[in-house]
Motif scaffolding. Structure first.
Motif, PDB file in Angstrom:
ATOM      1  N   GLU A 582       0.838  -1.197   0.000  1.00  0.00           N
ATOM      2  CA  GLU A 582       0.000   0.000   0.000  1.00  0.00           C
ATOM      3  C   GLU A 582       0.878   1.253   0.000  1.00  0.00           C
ATOM      4  O   GLU A 582       1.906   1.293   0.676  1.00  0.00           O
ATOM      5  N   ILE A 584       1.228   4.468   1.412  1.00  0.00           N
ATOM      6  CA  ILE A 584       0.757   5.293   2.524  1.00  0.00           C
ATOM      7  C   ILE A 584       1.903   6.181   2.978  1.00  0.00           C
ATOM      8  O   ILE A 584       2.946   5.687   3.408  1.00  0.00           O
ATOM      9  N   LEU A 592      -3.587   7.761   7.390  1.00  0.00           N
ATOM     10  CA  LEU A 592      -3.126   7.182   8.654  1.00  0.00           C
ATOM     11  C   LEU A 592      -4.308   6.902   9.578  1.00  0.00           C
ATOM     12  O   LEU A 592      -4.326   5.886  10.286  1.00  0.00           O
ATOM     13  N   GLN A 595      -6.099   3.540   8.950  1.00  0.00           N
ATOM     14  CA  GLN A 595      -5.468   2.279   9.320  1.00  0.00           C
ATOM     15  C   GLN A 595      -6.143   1.714  10.564  1.00  0.00           C
ATOM     16  O   GLN A 595      -6.553   2.459  11.450  1.00  0.00           O
ATOM     17  N   THR A 596      -6.255   0.407  10.616  1.00  0.00           N
ATOM     18  CA  THR A 596      -7.015  -0.203  11.702  1.00  0.00           C
ATOM     19  C   THR A 596      -6.430  -1.568  12.076  1.00  0.00           C
ATOM     20  O   THR A 596      -5.461  -2.023  11.470  1.00  0.00           O
ATOM     21  N   LYS A 597      -7.004  -2.178  13.050  1.00  0.00           N
ATOM     22  CA  LYS A 597      -6.710  -3.558  13.446  1.00  0.00           C
ATOM     23  C   LYS A 597      -8.040  -4.297  13.543  1.00  0.00           C
ATOM     24  O   LYS A 597      -9.106  -3.720  13.349  1.00  0.00           O
ATOM     25  N   GLN A 629      -4.847  -5.863   4.178  1.00  0.00           N
ATOM     26  CA  GLN A 629      -4.785  -4.428   3.900  1.00  0.00           C
ATOM     27  C   GLN A 629      -5.181  -3.601   5.113  1.00  0.00           C
ATOM     28  O   GLN A 629      -5.846  -4.081   6.027  1.00  0.00           O
ATOM     29  N   GLN A 630      -4.767  -2.333   5.089  1.00  0.00           N
ATOM     30  CA  GLN A 630      -5.135  -1.336   6.097  1.00  0.00           C
ATOM     31  C   GLN A 630      -4.773  -1.759   7.513  1.00  0.00           C
ATOM     32  O   GLN A 630      -5.431  -1.355   8.472  1.00  0.00           O
ATOM     33  N   GLY A 631      -3.736  -2.559   7.664  1.00  0.00           N
ATOM     34  CA  GLY A 631      -3.281  -2.959   8.990  1.00  0.00           C
ATOM     35  C   GLY A 631      -3.937  -4.201   9.538  1.00  0.00           C
ATOM     36  O   GLY A 631      -3.601  -4.652  10.636  1.00  0.00           O
ATOM     37  N   ARG A 805       4.524  -2.899   5.876  1.00  0.00           N
ATOM     38  CA  ARG A 805       3.439  -2.914   6.854  1.00  0.00           C
ATOM     39  C   ARG A 805       3.989  -2.927   8.283  1.00  0.00           C
ATOM     40  O   ARG A 805       3.468  -2.232   9.168  1.00  0.00           O
ATOM     41  N   ASP A 809       3.054  -0.063  10.990  1.00  0.00           N
ATOM     42  CA  ASP A 809       2.440  -0.420  12.272  1.00  0.00           C
ATOM     43  C   ASP A 809       3.296   0.074  13.441  1.00  0.00           C
ATOM     44  O   ASP A 809       2.768   0.585  14.440  1.00  0.00           O
TER      45      ASP A 809
END
Length: 1039
Positions: A582, A584, A592, A595-597, A629-631, A805, A809
């Protein structure tokens, strides 16, 4: 597409003189039958024909020169034999920088009595002074002579009268020979003793100028194919070279004459780790325009023998192999000389020398411009497992091993490679023995997995993971020095993520002293074992020519193509430590925040909406889980559940299509072709072009119905599907397109290019191959474009994505040591986004960068970023600032700063235009070539007022033409100044008016700042700096 075998038989016509040199007299020899060699041919056997020992008593001529240099009184011994009364001619032809084919020496004599007897004539060559001496008072202008060729030939006198008119040219000769003389550059020539005296003052004045004569390069037949070590992983990728015609007409004439009687020498340094695992592995070989092996094709087989294939003059192929094998784990040089139908093979190394001479009944065919040369692997054969050292190619000369000048590039790195494998052999032996004891239950520590096929590799992995965990702690980089020995052991155990870590640590001085030699060693070792980031690191360094790595686009392509091919395979695998790549940037607050978990707000909200049947949420959730993706951690099983739920419960065509693909391929579920086809048809009926392509794929792979496959692919291609374009190209390439007989490589390439334009991975790889080989119509050879396209695909690799990633993170969790470590790893692999992100971290945490990085982090990585084709405009603005003000130990450079701002402006960044305008406001001049680059009309360049107006207008147009913004305010102030200057001539009125306008503008700026909260540029109005900034870059980019 694969190389196809050629014909299987040949009839030889040998033509050799008594001394083995080229002669025009040819005699019929016994025909000979051998099997041909092609990629799919397994019948090739060693063929060792005996040399023809018969000696003809026909006319011949041979030249023997003690010193093959262009010197006066050079002694030439001419050995010849005439069967009839004859004339012997000796000529020297030179080529200068202005003329070619100039006759500089000629001697002719007759032989009428001594027939059928070998005779020798000694001749002393005499050349013009300007060719053999340095400039002096009398020889005012010596000339550069790139090439001197000495020709010798015999002409028979006509029967009847000796005085009859006859043609005694070289072309009509009954026997002829030639040799190249080594030329001497002007500054290396001796002075001539003229045996005269002249005034002291004249001599003194001359000697003051004598050493100022420039030494110009001259063209030779020697080509340096490789000058730097190349790590060959045994994969189907290698270095591709293309040879050009000589500029010198004499050399080019010789090259063309030698096509059907080749004379050339290739010398290559090798370090082999293993012999070929299966069939044949490429050392070097030539591919002709028809994608067939040609002369020479040199391979390594399973027993370590050298396998050589040649194309004969008659068109058939001949394959033979040596009687000796190549050594392992030591550097040696393999020299091959080809002379007509003869091969000389020599191996030279430490305490090693082997030689083999082989003669054949017919001469080889070799045109080194008709096709391309490969070093290592390709789509037709894997490369060797080991390392290539320097490779040199003499296009027109046969040289003995002692005459070949091909030394090791850097003996120290070659020595380090040998020491590394010696040390690792000992470590592997110890670990393997210990692992054997553990498996037998005779050791206390029994936690090693008993079902591991490779105990040594498992130990290496565990050591690395332990070290990586320690380095990721809050103060992890503090323990770098103590971690180095463990990383070295892990590398020796075959876990080459450790090799890449070591390469970056030593090259950047990450918490240890910089050691370029060790950095290069571990880069090469990691790349040789296909560690993806190590390979990309080498590809990037050779692409940019940085860190003392030579700029070599062909070598860079070999590395990047290796990873591009792996990316094509990795993307279809759900296994391995991969993540979606990604883009970013740490400057982008919106991205930013997204981004998530798995327990994050964004993820939980998507999950809630997906549970309620929201098709868009289900689709996004499944993508995040499937690709990581996205964390979100990669979880294909959970993703498939959402694909299934969405496909069966909603009418969303994308979810239906995605689940159909999962069922077709059996990713995480049992294959169900019937249901998959049903879902694919349903998605296609809803107008989804991916599904239309999927139906074509089904009929091609499951039904072998190429007509239906082509029908669906044509429909999908019309709808803009790049996969369909690629598939249609594959049909044409394989020659199975319905109704079209045979293969059509040209049309296939057009479809591949269209697919590449749509982002198709395999299509891009195909096009990069066409650009590096130049072997396809409409694809002119362009190594730089080939590298760019291969690099673009390589940087989509999932293993690289995982490193990026981890870095992101760590940054989001404020784990600065871990973030710095992983961003350095990704940045050194050549990823632009990681380079600017690392520079951003170093700006945010300067004390961290100063403590743990030996390099100037901010300067280094912003500078790396602007060298990339996809560099962001803010990186140009940053470097422009650094050049404008000077940065730490880097001095100011106004012209460089203008170039940086101009490039940002050219990219459409209003800040770049604003900065250029401020530079003009300060009284600086922008160079005309930069104004031309910005496409500012020449008529406007004569006046600063016109330039300012153009820059401010462009600045406003590129800032979305908002009513109130820095560009609009600056443009307003510019027009007001012009108004006061042109209309109001009173000094008092001008002063008062300017003062009032300044106040109005100041209030407008204050109001705008309160609305946007953004930092505005410096606006100098009536000498007052309203924004209290001294930088022309205070206005941040509007992106």
């Amino acid at each position: 597409s694969e190389l196809e075998p050629s014909g299987v038989g040949w009839h030889g016509f040998a033509y050799r003189s008594l001394n083995g040199d080229l002669s025009t007299k040819r005699g019929f020899q016994t025909s000979y039958f051998v099997p041909s060699f092609g990629r799919e041919t397994l019948l090739t056997t060693p063929v060792i024909p005996q040399s023809d020992q018969s000696i003809a008593s026909e006319d011949f001529i041979h030249l023997n020169i003690l010193e093959k240099r262009v010197l006066n009184d050079s002694e030439v011994s001419v050995q010849y034999l005439c069967s009839k009364p004859c004339t012997v001619t000796l000529e020297a032809v030179a080529s200068s920088e202005f003329r070619t084919g100039v006759l500089v020496y000629k001697k002719r004599w007759k032989n009428e009595k001594h027939l059928h007897i070998s005779r020798t004539q000694t001749v002393h060559l005499k050349f013009p002074n300007i060719m053999v001496y340095r400039d002096d008072y009398f020889i005012r202008r010596s000339i550069i002579v790139p090439t001197v060729i000495l020709y010798a030939w015999i002409n028979h006198k006509p029967v009847g009268s000796y005085d009859a008119k006859r043609d005694e040219s070289y072309l009509q000769a009954v026997a002829k020979n030639y040799t190249l003389l080594e030329t001497v550059p002007p500054c290396e020539r001796p002075y001539k003793d003229h045996k005269v005296c002249f005034k002291w003052s004249s001599e003194h004045m001359w000697r003051l100028q004598a050493n100022r004569i420039p030494q110009c390069p001259h063209e030779t037949d020697a080509v340096e194919i490789l000058s730097f070590p190349y790590a060959s992983s045994g994969e189907k990728t290698g270095i591709v070279k293309k040879f050009k015609r000589f500029h010198n007409r004499e050399l080019e004439t010789i090259r063309q004459h030698q096509i059907d009687y080749p004379k050339f020498t290739i010398s290559v340094w090798l370090y082999l780790l293993h012999h070929c695992e299966k069939n044949l592995c490429g050392i070097f070989y030539f591919i002709d325009p028809g994608e067939m092996y040609s002369t020479p094709a040199v391979f390594l087989n399973e027993e370590g023998y050298v396998h050589i294939q040649m194309r004969l003059v008659k068109g058939e192929d001949l394959a033979v192999k040596t009687s000796f094998s190549l050594p392992l784990k030591q550097w040696f040089r393999l020299d091959l000389s080809f002379n007509g139908g003869q091969i000389e093979i020599t191996i030279v190394g430490k305490n090693l020398k082997k030689h083999r001479h082989q003669s054949f009944k017919e001469d080889f065919y070799y045109d080194d411009m008709a096709g391309y040369f490969i070093l290592g692997g390709s789509g037709y054969a894997p490369g060797i497992e080991g390392f290539f050292g320097p490779v040199k190619y003499h296009r027109l000369n046969i040289l003995e091993s002692k005459q070949i000048s091909n030394r090791l590039y850097d003996k120290e790195i070659m020595k380090q490679i040998e020491l590394y494998y010696e040390r690792c052999a000992d470590i592997q032996e110890i670990v393997s023995g210990y692992g054997h004891l553990v498996k037998q239950g005779q050791a206390v520590q029994k936690d090693l997995s008993e079902d591991q096929n490779n105990t040594v590799l498992e130990v290496g992995r565990r050591i690395f993971e332990k070290v990586a965990k320690n380095l990721s702690r809050a103060d992890g980089l503090h323990y770098m020095s103590s971690s180095i020995p463990f990383l070295m052991d892990s590398s020796c155990c075959g876990y080459h993520k450790a090799s890449f870590f070591l390469a970056v640590i030593f090259e950047t001085g990450l918490a240890v002293p910089v050691d370029p030699l060790q950095g290069l060693l571990y880069s090469l070792v990691g790349a040789q074992r296909s560690e993806r980031l190590a390979v990309m690191n080498l590809g990037y360094k050779h692409y940019q020519g940085i860190n003392n790595y030579p700029l070599d686009l062909e070598l860079s392509y070999a590395y990047y193509n290796d990873i591009a091919l792996k990316t094509s395979l990795d993307q279809h695998s759900t296994k391995g430590d991969q993540a979606f790549v990604e883009t970013i940037r740490l400057r982008d607050d919106e991205l930013l925040k997204a981004q998530t978990k798995e327990n994050g707000d964004v993820f939980m909200w998507l999950k809630y909406e997906a549970t309620r049947g929201n098709a868009a949420a289900q689709q996004r959730l499944a993508q995040m889980l499937f690709w990581g993706q996205q964390g979100v951690a990669k979880n294909p099983e959970a993703a498939i559940e959402w694909y299934s739920k969405g496909a069966l419960e909603t009418e969303d065509p994308i979810l239906i299509y995605d689940y159909a693909i999962v069922l077709f391929k059996g990713h995480g579920v049992k294959k169900n072709t019937r249901l998959a086809l049903e879902l694919m048809k349903k998605a296609a009926s809803k107008g989804l072009h991916q599904a239309m392509n999927g139906l074509g794929w089904y009929y091609h792979n499951f039904k072998r119905d190429y007509k239906k496959a082509a029908k669906y692919w044509l429909k999908a291609e019309e709808m803009g599907n790049p996969d369909a374009s690629y598939n249609l190209g594959a049909l044409h390439l394989d020659g199975i397109y319905p109704g079209v007989p045979g293969r059509n490589r040209t049309l296939a390439a057009e479809y591949f290019y269209k697919a590449a334009q749509g982002g198709h991975i395999e299509g891009t790889i195909r096009c990069s191959l066409y650009y590096i080989t130049g072997n396809m119509e409409n694809f002119a050879r362009d190594p730089e474009k080939a590298v760019i396209w291969a690099k673009h695909i390589a940087e989509k690799n999932g293993y690289l994505g995982r490193v990026i990633r981890k870095a992101l993170d760590a940054y989001l969790e404020l784990s600065w040591h871990e973030a710095l470590l992983y961003y350095v790893l990704a940045a050194e692999a050549g990823v632009e986004v990681s380079q600017t992100n690392l520079a951003h971290i170093c700006e945010e945490r300067p004390e961290l960068a100063r403590r743990y990085l030996a390099t100037n982090c901010v300067w280094r990585y912003y500078n790396f970023s602007i060298s990339q084709i996809n560099a962001p405009s803010f990186a140009y603005l940053k470097m422009g600032d650094f050049y404008y003000y000077g940065y730490q130990n880097h001095s100011k450079d106004f012209e460089q700063s203008v170039q940086m701002y101009a490039q940002a402006a050219f990219e459409g960044d209003s800040q770049g235009l604003f900065n250029l305008a401020l530079l003009v406001e300060e009284g600086n001049s922008i160079p005309p070539y930069i104004l031309d680059h910005l496409e500012i009309n020449r008529t406007l360049q004569s006046s600063n007022i016109s330039i300012l107006q153009e820059l401010y207008q462009r600045c406003w147009s590129h800032s979305n033409q908002e009513l109130i913004n820095p560009c609009s305010l600056a443009l307003l102030y510019f027009y007001l100044r012009v108004f006061w200057n042109n209309i109001l001539h009173s000094t008092l009125i001008y002063f008062m008016g300017t003062f009032l306008v300044s106040i109005l503008v100041a209030f407008a700026v204050q109001y705008f700042q309160s609305l946007s909260g953004k930092y505005l540029p410096r606006l100098l109005i009536a000498g007052v700096d309203l924004t209290h900034t001294s930088s022309p870059i205070a206005f941040k980019e509007s992106a």
